[in-house]
Design an enzyme around this catalytic site. Structure first.
Site, PDB file in Angstrom:
ATOM      1  N   TRP A 146       0.978  -1.196   0.024  1.00 20.05           N
ATOM      2  CA  TRP A 146       0.116  -0.011  -0.049  1.00 20.05           C
ATOM      3  C   TRP A 146       0.845   1.131   0.053  1.00 20.05           C
ATOM      4  CZ3 TRP A 146      -0.504   4.104   3.659  1.00 20.05           C
ATOM      5  CH2 TRP A 146      -1.476   4.941   3.335  1.00 20.05           C
ATOM      6  N   TRP A 176     -14.622   3.245  -8.140  1.00 17.24           N
ATOM      7  CA  TRP A 176     -15.125   2.043  -7.417  1.00 17.24           C
ATOM      8  C   TRP A 176     -13.887   1.393  -6.735  1.00 17.24           C
ATOM      9  CZ3 TRP A 176     -19.571  -1.050  -9.455  1.00 17.24           C
ATOM     10  CH2 TRP A 176     -19.655  -2.047  -9.027  1.00 17.24           C
ATOM     11  N   ASP A 177     -14.015   1.554  -5.415  1.00 15.95           N
ATOM     12  CA  ASP A 177     -13.102   1.236  -4.508  1.00 15.95           C
ATOM     13  C   ASP A 177     -13.118  -0.353  -4.089  1.00 15.95           C
ATOM     14  OD1 ASP A 177     -10.639   1.509  -3.084  1.00 15.95           O
ATOM     15  OD2 ASP A 177     -11.230   3.596  -2.357  1.00 15.95           O
ATOM     16  N   CYS A 227     -10.056   1.394  -8.257  1.00 14.03           N
ATOM     17  CA  CYS A 227      -9.107   1.649  -7.151  1.00 14.03           C
ATOM     18  C   CYS A 227      -9.397   0.542  -6.012  1.00 14.03           C
ATOM     19  CB  CYS A 227      -9.797   3.171  -6.491  1.00 14.03           C
ATOM     20  SG  CYS A 227      -8.985   3.461  -4.950  1.00 14.03           S
ATOM     21  N   ASP A 232      -2.211   5.320  -3.299  1.00 15.19           N
ATOM     22  CA  ASP A 232      -2.913   6.545  -2.165  1.00 15.19           C
ATOM     23  C   ASP A 232      -1.601   7.593  -1.981  1.00 15.19           C
ATOM     24  OD1 ASP A 232      -5.269   5.917  -2.052  1.00 15.19           O
ATOM     25  OD2 ASP A 232      -5.226   4.501  -0.504  1.00 15.19           O
TER      26      ASP A 232
END
Ligand code: GLA
Length: 690
Positions: free
Chosen positions: A168, A444-445, A491, A513
């Site tokens: 991440w 759209w996560d 996403c 991110d």
């Protein structure tokens, strides 16, 4: 184009500069012949004539040579296909037929009732491969593993493997290492593509950015996946990949049922890593990404500006400022629905929060449209917070193991999208949402991995892994068909779901991110190994960077870094000074000018981000754009000139900003001075051929 030998057992597929050939022996062994520069059918037939090496009981002459190694018989490599019935496991196939349809070649095999079809299609110089399995027999067949393809590389010494690894906020970082004997396995066992690896590998022996042979393979699947690169004895290398991470079972095919694997695409390039990337980019723009010839608008996203603390009036204030700097699409991120005032509640309840949007989303959408922008929203449909009306009504709609803890990550659980009632609920909610307000864009996560992928009561719960992805794709396809004007962004906590599969039904992806403009250079360097700038969303956010590292950087540096892809702005514009807003407006204007070149042009990575000067260049027709970033200048050393690529050495090029004229040959061989100095400096150079 497909050429077929007279005996119907050697096939040659050719693109503009490469060919791929395969051959079926009299014993129905399907052997790989060639993948590389264009050859003629006679060359392929000559290769088909060379005998297999002699048999030795501890080695198999088939290993490292087969197009699609099945389990069973004299094979010791990792099988691409592993199946079992109640009686036995493994495959012993017979060739039944081949057929061509347009550019597609299908080779059909059968093993009792199981029909196995290998599909090949050349798209430019990209070979698409996939497999389909149809159970026409009376017995149930369990697919333990059904990879999309196995790729075979030519015999060479010293293969190197490049991959894009991360986590991440640190996705798609390029790393290259020598391949040694044995296997290197990358993948995801998380239910989504994952931040840890993009489903892409590249293999070379001595290529550079500019020159040399590069083989690339990329998988189009947004669930768990695996790519295994095997260095076998005798300089043989194979790459096998497909859906699913383990061999513990993919699907159970009842009589009459079938499975189609994702596409595993591959290419050969002799233009180095740069040439390979440009082929991937052209392929995705032409054959994968919907409406890729349409440029993506400059967007504003509210996430880093307002996080969960949002209201209609505050978003409207941001929208006015965004419109003022030239933004074309305004996206309200998380926090507009249900009881979603933090990440602890509301996921699943896809109706506007009545305190925050008392009259729904339409008034804000209308204001945004009135400001001349499109309107977008954030959703995370595959998830639910236990604190939601949806979960209270349907606690059995999530993935869970009976009698076990339901593992919460970010306070949320994963809906079981393999269930038809869940699919219908989501379709109904999202269709209603998109019909109820003038929404042009959906981010759209997907913000957590699978952990307890159980499905109590289902005889073969394992199917949930594949069926979740199929349901996601079907939902996206259905929504796109019903709302053709709506664009979608993929996403997953940044870049956790980026692959050719999701890109075939979304318009752009959220790259990471991590919006720190310096970190982004490395992330973008990796991302563009496979995917084009046309899908690579990048935002300018506040300085110092609030989310990650507190690094301060100029607006100039932040804009130039983000202009390398689909530009967005994600800072709190209500806090920006008039000067900053005026400067931002100038950058957005400049971006709109260079946008067709960036989003549609050929990308050349001139200098990788490595501490000093880095630069990328885009070429489209007579126009070229260079984005150069200087991380740090040390010891007062002069900043090197950047040598451009893809230009006509006999032409002259005029700089759009300064009017200066440069000769093509000089730009190519001696380079261009960027005028950068100090730390975190950056510039845009826009040249046009005269
Ligand atoms: C993820 C996304 C962010 C933002 C948040 C909202 O982390 O990557 O851009 O949308 O979710 O919760």
């Amino acid at each position: 184009m497909v050429d077929i030998a007279e005996n119907g057992r050697t096939w040659l597929l050719s693109g503009p500069s490469s060919s791929y050939a395969l051959h079926l022996t009299d014993a129905d062994e399907l052997l790989h012949l060639h993948w590389g520069p264009r050859i003629a059918l006679a060359d392929a037939e000559a290769l088909a004539g060379s005998p297999l090496p002699g048999y030795w009981p501890f080695e198999s002459p088939l290993d490292g040579r087969e197009e699609y190694p099945v389990e069973g018989g004299p094979r010791f490599v990792r099988p691409a296909l592993s199946v079992r019935t109640d009686e036995r496991r493994g495959t012993e196939w017979r060739f039944t037929a081949y057929e061509t349809e347009g550019d597609e070649l299908r080779l059909r095999f059968a093993d009792d009732g199981l029909a196995i079809t290998l599909h090949y299609r050349m798209r430019g110089d990209v070979v698409e491969r996939w497999v389909s399995l149809d159970n026409g027999g009376p017995a149930r067949v369990e697919l333990l593993r059904a990879d999309a393809a196995t790729w075979t590389l030519p015999e060479r010494e010293g293969w190197r493997l490049s991959q894009l690894h991360g986590r991440w906020a640190a996705e798609s970082r390029l790393t290259t290492a020598p391949l040694t004997y044995g296997e290197k396995v990358i993948g995801s066992r998380r239910g989504h593509t994952g931040h840890q690896h993009l489903p892409w590998v590249a293999l070379d022996t001595d290529a550079t950015e500019e020159r040399g042979e590069v083989y690339g393979c990329a998988l189009g699947w947004s669930g768990s996946w695996r790519i295994a690169v095997a260095q076998l004895p005798d300089a043989r290398v194979q790459v096998t990949g497909g859906a699913g991470h383990d061999d513990s079972g993919l699907l159970l095919l009842e009589p009459g049922a079938s499975y189609t694997s994702p596409v595993f695409a591959g290419l050969w390039s002799d233009g180095g890593f740069g040439g390979a990337s440009r082929t991937w980019h052209a392929y995705q723009r032409a054959h994968v990404v919907p409406d890729a010839d349409r440029d993506r608008p400059v967007l504003f996203n509210s996430w880093e500006a307002t996080f969960f603390d949002i209201s209609e009036e505050q978003q409207a204030a941001l929208a006015r400022r965004a419109a003022g700097i030239g933004v074309e699409l305004f996206v309200v991120d998380d926090g507009w629905f249900g009881a979603r005032t933090s990440d602890r509640a509301g996921l699943g309840d896809w109706t506007p929060n009545p305190d925050r949007f008392p009259h729904g989303l339409k008034p804000l959408a209308d204001q945004v449209h009135g400001l001349g922008m499109q309107f977008g929203i954030w959703v995370e449909p595959e998830m639910v917070n236990p604190d939601s009306d949806l979960y209270r009504a349907h606690p059995d709609w999530v993935q869970y193991q009976p009698g076990r803890t339901r593992t919460e990550l970010r306070n949320q659980l994963v809906l079981n999208l393999a269930r038809e009632d869940v699919q219908e609920y989501l379709w109904e909610r999202l269709d209603t949402l998109l019909s109820g307000a003038p929404i042009d864009y959906v981010k759209w996560d997907f913000n957590r991995c699978f952990t307890d992928a159980g499905w109590p009561g289902e005889p073969y719960p394992q199917r949930l892994w594949v069926d979740h992805v199929r349901a996601l794709y079907a939902l996206l396809d259905r929504l796109r068909a019903a709302h053709p004007g709506v664009a979608f962004e993929s996403c997953s906590g940044g870049g956790g779901r980026i692959d050719l599969g999701v890109l075939s039904r979304t318009d752009q992806v959220w790259t990471s991110d991590n919006t720190d403009p310096l970190d982004r250079l490395a992330i973008q360097h990796g991302f563009t190994q496979i995917h084009p700038a046309r899908v690579m969303a990048a935002w300018v956010t506040d300085s110092p960077n609030t989310q990650l590292n507190g690094r301060a950087s100029s607006l100039r540096f932040r804009f130039v870094s983000a202009m390398a892809g689909v530009l967005g702005v994600g800072g709190d514009l209500t806090e920006w000074t008039e000067e900053e807003l005026a400067e931002a407006r100038r950058w957005v204007e400049l971006y709109k000018e260079i946008r067709p070149v960036v989003q549609q042009g050929d990308l050349y990575r001139l200098r990788p981000p490595s501490g000093g000067l880095s630069a990328v260049q885009y070429v489209r027709g007579d126009e070229t754009v260079v984005l150069a970033c200087l991380q740090a200048q040390s010891h007062g050393e002069p900043v090197p000139a950047v040598r451009l690529r893809g230009l006509d050495p006999t032409a002259s090029y005029e700089c759009r900003e300064t009017g200066e004229v440069h000769r093509g040959a000089v730009l190519l061989h001696h380079g261009l001075r960027t005028g950068l100095r100090g730390d975190l400096d950056a510039t845009v150079i826009h040249l046009r051929r005269i």
